[in-house]
Design a protein around this motif. Structure first.
Motif, PDB file in Angstrom:
ATOM      1  N   LEU A 104       5.919  -6.723   1.619  1.00  0.00           N
ATOM      2  CA  LEU A 104       5.900  -5.314   1.982  1.00  0.00           C
ATOM      3  C   LEU A 104       5.442  -5.078   3.409  1.00  0.00           C
ATOM      4  O   LEU A 104       5.797  -4.073   4.026  1.00  0.00           O
ATOM      5  N   TYR A 105       4.649  -6.011   3.955  1.00  0.00           N
ATOM      6  CA  TYR A 105       4.021  -5.783   5.254  1.00  0.00           C
ATOM      7  C   TYR A 105       5.032  -5.513   6.358  1.00  0.00           C
ATOM      8  O   TYR A 105       4.817  -4.666   7.221  1.00  0.00           O
ATOM      9  N   ASN A 106       6.143  -6.238   6.346  1.00  0.00           N
ATOM     10  CA  ASN A 106       7.127  -6.108   7.427  1.00  0.00           C
ATOM     11  C   ASN A 106       8.488  -5.695   6.882  1.00  0.00           C
ATOM     12  O   ASN A 106       9.531  -6.167   7.330  1.00  0.00           O
ATOM     13  N   ARG A 107       8.459  -4.788   5.893  1.00  0.00           N
ATOM     14  CA  ARG A 107       9.712  -4.376   5.278  1.00  0.00           C
ATOM     15  C   ARG A 107      10.632  -3.674   6.279  1.00  0.00           C
ATOM     16  O   ARG A 107      11.853  -3.702   6.134  1.00  0.00           O
ATOM     17  N   THR A 115      -7.412  -2.831   4.503  1.00  0.00           N
ATOM     18  CA  THR A 115      -6.101  -3.099   5.085  1.00  0.00           C
ATOM     19  C   THR A 115      -5.017  -2.610   4.136  1.00  0.00           C
ATOM     20  O   THR A 115      -4.933  -3.052   2.990  1.00  0.00           O
ATOM     21  N   CYS A 116      -4.198  -1.678   4.621  1.00  0.00           N
ATOM     22  CA  CYS A 116      -3.144  -1.095   3.791  1.00  0.00           C
ATOM     23  C   CYS A 116      -2.126  -2.172   3.408  1.00  0.00           C
ATOM     24  O   CYS A 116      -1.698  -2.948   4.271  1.00  0.00           O
ATOM     25  N   PRO A 117      -1.704  -2.217   2.152  1.00  0.00           N
ATOM     26  CA  PRO A 117      -0.753  -3.247   1.739  1.00  0.00           C
ATOM     27  C   PRO A 117       0.658  -3.011   2.259  1.00  0.00           C
ATOM     28  O   PRO A 117       1.487  -3.914   2.194  1.00  0.00           O
ATOM     29  N   TRP A 118       0.947  -1.833   2.757  1.00  0.00           N
ATOM     30  CA  TRP A 118       2.311  -1.573   3.210  1.00  0.00           C
ATOM     31  C   TRP A 118       2.580  -2.136   4.602  1.00  0.00           C
ATOM     32  O   TRP A 118       3.520  -2.881   4.800  1.00  0.00           O
ATOM     33  N   HIS A 119       1.767  -1.773   5.582  1.00  0.00           N
ATOM     34  CA  HIS A 119       2.057  -2.197   6.958  1.00  0.00           C
ATOM     35  C   HIS A 119       0.829  -2.715   7.692  1.00  0.00           C
ATOM     36  O   HIS A 119       0.865  -2.870   8.909  1.00  0.00           O
ATOM     37  N   GLY A 120      -0.273  -2.943   6.964  1.00  0.00           N
ATOM     38  CA  GLY A 120      -1.420  -3.577   7.587  1.00  0.00           C
ATOM     39  C   GLY A 120      -2.321  -2.662   8.390  1.00  0.00           C
ATOM     40  O   GLY A 120      -3.200  -3.154   9.105  1.00  0.00           O
ATOM     41  N   PHE A 121      -2.154  -1.331   8.332  1.00  0.00           N
ATOM     42  CA  PHE A 121      -3.074  -0.443   9.032  1.00  0.00           C
ATOM     43  C   PHE A 121      -4.464  -0.580   8.435  1.00  0.00           C
ATOM     44  O   PHE A 121      -4.615  -0.740   7.216  1.00  0.00           O
ATOM     45  N   GLN A 122      -5.501  -0.503   9.294  1.00  0.00           N
ATOM     46  CA  GLN A 122      -6.862  -0.791   8.854  1.00  0.00           C
ATOM     47  C   GLN A 122      -7.799   0.399   9.093  1.00  0.00           C
ATOM     48  O   GLN A 122      -7.632   1.163  10.043  1.00  0.00           O
ATOM     49  N   PHE A 123      -8.785   0.507   8.194  1.00  0.00           N
ATOM     50  CA  PHE A 123      -9.792   1.559   8.279  1.00  0.00           C
ATOM     51  C   PHE A 123     -11.128   0.987   7.805  1.00  0.00           C
ATOM     52  O   PHE A 123     -11.177   0.244   6.818  1.00  0.00           O
ATOM     53  N   ARG A 124     -12.202   1.351   8.511  1.00  0.00           N
ATOM     54  CA  ARG A 124     -13.536   0.905   8.088  1.00  0.00           C
ATOM     55  C   ARG A 124     -13.913   1.646   6.816  1.00  0.00           C
ATOM     56  O   ARG A 124     -13.789   2.881   6.746  1.00  0.00           O
ATOM     57  N   PRO A 125     -14.376   0.950   5.788  1.00  0.00           N
ATOM     58  CA  PRO A 125     -14.658   1.622   4.511  1.00  0.00           C
ATOM     59  C   PRO A 125     -15.820   2.605   4.580  1.00  0.00           C
ATOM     60  O   PRO A 125     -15.863   3.562   3.809  1.00  0.00           O
TER      61      PRO A 125
END
Length: 356
Positions: A84-87, A298-308
């Motif tokens: 999914l990361y690089n769909r 880290t989002c499973p779709w495209h790898g965008f990241q956010f500090r929890p």
């Protein structure tokens, strides 16, 4: 312009993904060219040009079918998440394969006449009022136009410029493209071939995709129909501390479903918990199905990241998502379903010493 351009960064993961994608396309084209004449005999002589056209056409449709299957498969089994990361790379490659198919077909069947090849495609068969005799080429061109628009707008510049709701609406047209391609191939076969192989394959593709989406949707609905229980002041139950330590893997999330509003993803980070909204700021991906990598969800779709702990993307990115407060009530962990403003820091909730 209201959105800035950021160059695409090809990391090692993307490079491996793209290499495998190219190798897979080449293997398919080679295998089709060798096996199709034997497995799918034609009523008419098949020239190398016709074989090339069919190879690229079937490859493009197969790729689009796989793209539409990746989403529900990843929802049903985490092992499909890497696909999914690089769909979007997969989608752009599908568009390129489709363009080669269209060029090959138009050049071979319509390139030698007095009319423009494109005019010939659209008007050489004028049976637009007939079902069986409908000019299937027009359906293929319509599907290709959708894929081209999606490929051109695939970069995140367009996501920011168009806004996520508009961008998402445009890219949901992939289902229309798939339907048009199914009709394009089915009508083309009905008008020129008698072999049952292709209709069976088309029916199987539609049935499998429909079943995958139905199963994934049913699982989602079942989870939404079981909202978390609330205490006297409306805080929602996440779970018992012993259960969270024993059954929630480090770096993963437990999804809490409020009676109203968005789902909440409660992530375990070692011996602490943090709660964020389950919706990614990038493309509304399910953050709770991702994991913590290098300290960031880290989002499973495209790898965008956010500090929890504060919902902020690491520099130089500026995206922010909502966070939620957590508390302990004896041995139970509760979450406040009222979201805090995006980027609000919330001190992680300590669970205590890890069980040995």
């Amino acid at each position: 312009m209201s959105a800035g351009f950021r160059a695409i960064q090809w990391n090692r993961h993307k490079q491996v993904y793209d290499l495998l994608l190219v190798v897979g396309i080449l293997l398919y084209l080679t295998g089709f060219s060798l096996l199709a004449p034997r497995l799918m005999p034609s009523d008419h002589p098949v020239t190398p040009e016709i074989l090339r056209t069919r190879a690229f056409g079937s490859c493009g449709l197969t790729m689009l079918t796989l793209i539409l299957a990746i989403g529900p498969l990843a929802r049903l089994d985490r092992r499909f998440l890497p696909l999914l990361y690089n769909r979007r790379h997969f989608g752009v490659a599908t568009c390129l394969v489709g363009l080669v198919h269209a060029w090959s077909a138009i050049d071979w069947y319509h390139g030698a006449g007095r009319l423009s090849a494109l005019v010939s495609v659209l008007w050489s068969n004028g049976n637009y009022g007939s079902l069986v005799g409908f000019p299937f080429e027009a359906l293929g061109l319509a599907a290709l136009a959708i894929l081209v628009v999606m490929a051109v707008t695939s970069h995140d510049f367009w996501l920011a410029f168009l806004t996520p709701p508009v961008w998402k609406a445009i890219h949901m047209a992939v289902y229309a493209a798939f339907g048009l391609l199914i009709l394009h191939v089915a009508l083309g076969v009905m008008q020129s071939e008698r072999s049952p192989v292709i209709p069976v394959l088309l029916g199987a593709a539609v049935a499998v995709l429909g079943a995958l989406h139905a199963v994934a949707g049913r699982r989602e609905r079942m989870r939404d129909e079981r909202p978390a229980g609330a205490d006297a002041v409306g805080w929602l139950r996440v779970g018992m501390i012993d259960d969270l330590l024993a059954n929630l893997p480090d770096g993963r999330a437990r999804i809490v479903v409020p009676p109203d509003g968005e789902r909440i993803a409660v992530f375990r980070n070692g011996a602490t918990l943090s709660a964020i909204v389950n919706v990614c700021a990038h493309q509304n991906g399910p953050l709770g199905e991702g994991r913590i990598i290098d300290g960031c969800v880290t989002c499973p779709w495209h790898g965008f990241q956010f500090r929890p702990e504060d919902g902020c993307a690491p520099a130089p990115f500026t995206d922010k998502i909502a966070t939620y407060r957590l508390k302990r009530d004896g041995e139970t962990v509760l979450v406040d379903p009222r979201p805090l403003p995006p980027g609000t820091r919330v001190e992680p909730l300590a669970l205590g010493a890890l069980h040995g």
